[in-house]
Design a protein around this motif. Structure first.
Motif, PDB file in Angstrom:
ATOM      1  N   THR A  22       8.214  10.410  -2.514  1.00  0.00           N
ATOM      2  CA  THR A  22       8.780   9.376  -1.299  1.00  0.00           C
ATOM      3  C   THR A  22      10.323  10.120  -1.185  1.00  0.00           C
ATOM      4  O   THR A  22      10.667  10.430  -0.095  1.00  0.00           O
ATOM      5  CB  THR A  22       9.180   7.977  -1.969  1.00  0.00           C
ATOM      6  OG1 THR A  22       7.611   7.438  -2.088  1.00  0.00           O
ATOM      7  CG2 THR A  22       9.591   7.046  -0.758  1.00  0.00           C
ATOM      8  N   THR A  23      10.844  10.390  -2.121  1.00  0.00           N
ATOM      9  CA  THR A  23      12.311  11.108  -2.084  1.00  0.00           C
ATOM     10  C   THR A  23      12.138  12.263  -1.267  1.00  0.00           C
ATOM     11  O   THR A  23      12.890  12.644  -0.443  1.00  0.00           O
ATOM     12  CB  THR A  23      12.998  11.271  -3.259  1.00  0.00           C
ATOM     13  OG1 THR A  23      12.852   9.973  -4.201  1.00  0.00           O
ATOM     14  CG2 THR A  23      14.127  11.826  -3.271  1.00  0.00           C
ATOM     15  N   GLU A  26      11.457  11.494   2.430  1.00  0.00           N
ATOM     16  CA  GLU A  26      12.592  11.145   2.909  1.00  0.00           C
ATOM     17  C   GLU A  26      13.806  12.263   3.114  1.00  0.00           C
ATOM     18  O   GLU A  26      14.324  12.108   4.222  1.00  0.00           O
ATOM     19  CB  GLU A  26      13.281  10.248   2.102  1.00  0.00           C
ATOM     20  CG  GLU A  26      12.626   8.762   2.117  1.00  0.00           C
ATOM     21  CD  GLU A  26      13.209   7.727   1.106  1.00  0.00           C
ATOM     22  OE1 GLU A  26      13.145   6.732   1.225  1.00  0.00           O
ATOM     23  OE2 GLU A  26      13.777   8.101  -0.101  1.00  0.00           O
ATOM     24  N   GLU A  32      15.097   7.613   8.086  1.00  0.00           N
ATOM     25  CA  GLU A  32      14.368   6.555   7.489  1.00  0.00           C
ATOM     26  C   GLU A  32      12.718   6.804   7.822  1.00  0.00           C
ATOM     27  O   GLU A  32      12.517   7.120   8.997  1.00  0.00           O
ATOM     28  CB  GLU A  32      14.820   5.010   8.014  1.00  0.00           C
ATOM     29  CG  GLU A  32      14.379   3.997   7.260  1.00  0.00           C
ATOM     30  CD  GLU A  32      15.176   2.776   7.738  1.00  0.00           C
ATOM     31  OE1 GLU A  32      14.333   1.469   7.796  1.00  0.00           O
ATOM     32  OE2 GLU A  32      16.028   2.678   8.356  1.00  0.00           O
ATOM     33  N   LEU A  33      12.081   6.559   6.712  1.00  0.00           N
ATOM     34  CA  LEU A  33      10.511   6.920   6.925  1.00  0.00           C
ATOM     35  C   LEU A  33      10.019   5.816   7.773  1.00  0.00           C
ATOM     36  O   LEU A  33      10.390   4.309   7.866  1.00  0.00           O
ATOM     37  CB  LEU A  33       9.906   6.628   5.607  1.00  0.00           C
ATOM     38  CG  LEU A  33      10.123   7.736   4.513  1.00  0.00           C
ATOM     39  CD1 LEU A  33       9.705   7.536   3.092  1.00  0.00           C
ATOM     40  CD2 LEU A  33      10.179   8.922   5.024  1.00  0.00           C
ATOM     41  N   LYS A  36       6.872   2.837   4.636  1.00  0.00           N
ATOM     42  CA  LYS A  36       7.296   3.076   3.278  1.00  0.00           C
ATOM     43  C   LYS A  36       6.525   2.303   2.507  1.00  0.00           C
ATOM     44  O   LYS A  36       6.971   1.112   2.261  1.00  0.00           O
ATOM     45  CB  LYS A  36       8.671   3.150   2.880  1.00  0.00           C
ATOM     46  CG  LYS A  36       9.243   3.616   1.833  1.00  0.00           C
ATOM     47  CD  LYS A  36      10.669   3.769   1.596  1.00  0.00           C
ATOM     48  CE  LYS A  36      11.187   4.114   0.064  1.00  0.00           C
ATOM     49  NZ  LYS A  36      12.780   4.098   0.255  1.00  0.00           N
ATOM     50  N   GLU A  38       5.605   0.798  -0.385  1.00  0.00           N
ATOM     51  CA  GLU A  38       5.913   0.598  -1.853  1.00  0.00           C
ATOM     52  C   GLU A  38       6.046  -0.729  -2.055  1.00  0.00           C
ATOM     53  O   GLU A  38       6.218  -1.758  -1.392  1.00  0.00           O
ATOM     54  CB  GLU A  38       7.147   1.655  -2.305  1.00  0.00           C
ATOM     55  CG  GLU A  38       8.222   0.976  -1.594  1.00  0.00           C
ATOM     56  CD  GLU A  38       9.768   1.527  -2.122  1.00  0.00           C
ATOM     57  OE1 GLU A  38       9.448   2.662  -2.760  1.00  0.00           O
ATOM     58  OE2 GLU A  38      10.821   0.862  -1.918  1.00  0.00           O
ATOM     59  N   SER A  41       9.129   0.012  -6.219  1.00  0.00           N
ATOM     60  CA  SER A  41       9.442   1.520  -6.358  1.00  0.00           C
ATOM     61  C   SER A  41       8.220   2.317  -6.667  1.00  0.00           C
ATOM     62  O   SER A  41       8.217   3.549  -7.038  1.00  0.00           O
ATOM     63  CB  SER A  41      10.557   1.855  -7.279  1.00  0.00           C
ATOM     64  OG  SER A  41      11.781   1.202  -7.078  1.00  0.00           O
ATOM     65  N   THR A  43       4.440   3.834  -4.828  1.00  0.00           N
ATOM     66  CA  THR A  43       3.929   3.809  -3.429  1.00  0.00           C
ATOM     67  C   THR A  43       2.552   3.294  -3.788  1.00  0.00           C
ATOM     68  O   THR A  43       1.666   4.045  -4.530  1.00  0.00           O
ATOM     69  CB  THR A  43       4.085   5.212  -2.836  1.00  0.00           C
ATOM     70  OG1 THR A  43       5.275   5.755  -2.809  1.00  0.00           O
ATOM     71  CG2 THR A  43       3.237   5.265  -1.739  1.00  0.00           C
ATOM     72  N   ASP A  47       3.407   6.883   2.435  1.00  0.00           N
ATOM     73  CA  ASP A  47       4.698   7.082   2.989  1.00  0.00           C
ATOM     74  C   ASP A  47       4.281   7.827   4.473  1.00  0.00           C
ATOM     75  O   ASP A  47       3.422   8.860   4.332  1.00  0.00           O
ATOM     76  CB  ASP A  47       5.731   7.426   2.268  1.00  0.00           C
ATOM     77  CG  ASP A  47       6.124   6.949   1.283  1.00  0.00           C
ATOM     78  OD1 ASP A  47       6.138   5.745   1.165  1.00  0.00           O
ATOM     79  OD2 ASP A  47       6.267   7.659   0.115  1.00  0.00           O
TER      80      ASP A  47
END
Lengths: 168, 124
Positions: A22-23, A26, A32-33, A36, A38, A41, A43, A47
């Motif tokens: 995810t990071t 991003e 901003e995705l 997301k 999740e 924290s 997923t 994403d």
């Protein structure tokens, strides 16, 4: 008559739980995705974001890493043009990474390996190549999604591989 | 299974199918997406998110029906306090997504949708 779209690519980021997918998407997108998926924290779905790179509109997806949600892999992989397998350098090569390589290779699309969390621990690309039994033409790069290090460069190389394959 | 297949073939006359569906009373909007989660036709943020999430939802629900051995998925209907979202396979590589008003005649929409998809498939 049917038309074929050539100006967009679908790229999917796979990886084990907590590899930093995810990071990665991003930071790569710098925005901003769009989606997301999740819960606490982790997923649980996927994403999704779109970015422009090399004149392509890239549809960038990140898969869930938890084995429990692996049924999403096939759905997300449908129609992909390329894949990125993200490894967690602080953990090493895991059984899920082996499983993901086998999974990605079934699709016959170009893919690259990103050994992430390079800011904490550097994993030797040749060690990864040996562990995952990868041929020399598979690019392996060290990345730090957190520090936005080497992400664009790897994506560019994957796009180049996709272009080469499509132009054959 | 051909895993390498790219879902980038645009079905001919899909706009006509959407026009037919959009004329049905109670239909707010409709969209065709590939099973790769990418919209066909206009690609904007809303259609992209709708396409990606719809295809993911289809995948998850297919897994559900497979897990409990409850037949093949034919249609997915999502109910919200705004209306309904109807999702149906369109050919072999696409889905059609329909957004309806809250008080739409869902039976009529489903029948018309089946007919539109059948006509499209037969005329390909």
């Amino acid at each position: 008559m049917e038309q074929i779209s050539k100006d967009s690519l679908k790229i999917v980021v796979f990886g084990a739980l907590n590899a930093g997918k995810t990071t990665f998407v991003e930071r790569l997108s710098g925005q901003e995705l769009f989606l997301k998926g999740e819960y606490e924290s982790i997923t649980t779905s996927f994403d999704f974001v779109q970015i422009k790179q090399q004149d392509y509109l890239i549809h960038l997806f990140a898969s869930p890493g938890h084995r429990r949600f692996s049924f999403m892999w096939e759905t997300l992989a449908t129609g992909m043009d390329g894949a990125i397998l993200l490894l967690d350098s602080t953990v090493g090569v895991t059984p899920v990474d082996h499983e993901l390589i086998d999974f990605i290779e079934q699709y016959g699309v170009p893919y690259i390996i990103a050994a992430n969390k390079d800011d904490i621990f550097k994993m030797d690309p040749e060690f990864i190549r040996k562990e995952l039994k990868l041929s020399d033409n598979i690019l392996i790069g060290n990345t730090s999604a957190l520090n936005d290090d080497n992400l664009d460069n790897l994506l560019d190389k994957l796009i180049d591989d996709i272009n080469k394959r499509n132009n054959k | 299974m051909d895993h390498a297949r790219r879902v980038n073939i645009i079905p001919q006359n899909f706009e006509n199918v959407l026009l037919t569906i959009n004329r049905i009373k109670g239909v707010k909007d409709s969209l065709v997406a590939g099973l790769d989660g990418i919209p066909i036709g206009k690609i904007d943020r809303e259609s992209s998110v709708l396409s990606a999430s719809t295809v993911a939802a289809l995948g998850a629900v297919r897994e559900l029906t497979k897990t409990v051995s409850y037949g093949d998925l034919e249609q997915l209907i999502v109910e919200t306090d705004y209306g309904k979202i109807i999702i149906e396979e369109f050919g072999t590589e696409h889905v059609i997504i329909i957004l309806t008003e809250i008080n739409a005649n869902i039976g009529m929409i489903r029948v018309m949708l089946k007919k539109a998809v059948r006509d499209f498939t037969n005329n390909k």
